[in-house]
Write an enzyme that holds these catalytic residues in place. Sequence first.
Site, PDB file in Angstrom:
ATOM      1  N   TYR A 168      -5.143   2.240  -3.853  1.00 43.50           N
ATOM      2  CA  TYR A 168      -5.109   0.971  -4.565  1.00 43.50           C
ATOM      3  C   TYR A 168      -6.314   0.199  -4.572  1.00 43.50           C
ATOM      4  O   TYR A 168      -6.690  -0.610  -5.443  1.00 43.50           O
ATOM      5  CB  TYR A 168      -3.691   0.264  -3.891  1.00 43.50           C
ATOM      6  CG  TYR A 168      -3.217  -0.936  -4.764  1.00 43.50           C
ATOM      7  CD1 TYR A 168      -2.691  -0.745  -5.767  1.00 43.50           C
ATOM      8  CD2 TYR A 168      -3.559  -2.148  -4.143  1.00 43.50           C
ATOM      9  CE1 TYR A 168      -2.384  -1.934  -6.459  1.00 43.50           C
ATOM     10  CE2 TYR A 168      -3.259  -3.185  -5.033  1.00 43.50           C
ATOM     11  CZ  TYR A 168      -2.457  -3.309  -6.253  1.00 43.50           C
ATOM     12  OH  TYR A 168      -2.246  -4.523  -6.552  1.00 43.50           O
ATOM     13  N   VAL A 169      -6.632  -0.291  -3.115  1.00 48.07           N
ATOM     14  CA  VAL A 169      -7.950  -0.946  -3.022  1.00 48.07           C
ATOM     15  C   VAL A 169      -9.052  -0.355  -3.845  1.00 48.07           C
ATOM     16  O   VAL A 169      -9.862  -1.134  -4.397  1.00 48.07           O
ATOM     17  CB  VAL A 169      -8.202  -0.971  -1.398  1.00 48.07           C
ATOM     18  CG1 VAL A 169      -9.399  -1.751  -1.263  1.00 48.07           C
ATOM     19  CG2 VAL A 169      -7.102  -1.730  -0.619  1.00 48.07           C
TER      20      VAL A 169
END
Length: 257
Positions: A160-161
Amino acid sequence: MTDSAGLLTGKSALITGASTGIGAAAARVFCREGASVTLVARRERELAELTAELSAAGHRAQYVVADVARREDADRAVAAAVAEFGRLDAAFNNAGTAVPPEPMHLMDDASFDAVMDVNVRGVWNFMRAELAAMLETGGGAIVNNSSTAGLVATVASSPYVASKHAVIGLTKAAAHEYGALGIRVNAVATGATRSEMMTGWMAQDHPAREQAMARRTVLSRMADTPEIAEAAAWLCSDRASYVAGATLAVDGGWLAH
């Protein structure tokens, strides 16, 4: 039923991830600000109900069931916006997904692919179609939904990051390439928001997790979905005419610490 002084009066806008959460809030805000909207998501029932609500209030709205990870779906959705409303002036590429955080060395390829397909390929697919449509009519504005996780590492999963950093990279690249052609491309770095995705993450130990998220902000609270939508609407409007390639943090001051 539109306000002649609205930020988006007379504009045709497309919103992905529009069935719930930030996307649904954006649909309501964009319509209130005078836009005709094309709503895109995978869940038809929610899209149909929201479109009916907006139409009943006198707004111009349609929906397209689509998977942002599929290039042909992106092309079809943008074509539908142009066919119904004559052009595409604004787009909010909001659709996103997440997987539960766990150590990177334990995470499987399927989790990585699921996040990248929606959060990065989805933005890539829709931007290409949106840019092509906007070039046909002389310009427009695109806003991509990134995250504070697109600027710094957070407690979110590593895919996600990485995906939200990639969204900001795509935003800057497109802004650089198309700014002189009349298309502004920006991003919002969304903070902790009471959306469906965040609610699911906080399902266990909800009060403690929400309090921890709120304490990290300078406003001491999480965002409500319309607050993110308002920022996207402004960036899509002519009142943000000199904003390009920017990432606007809408995070309650989370990054100020």
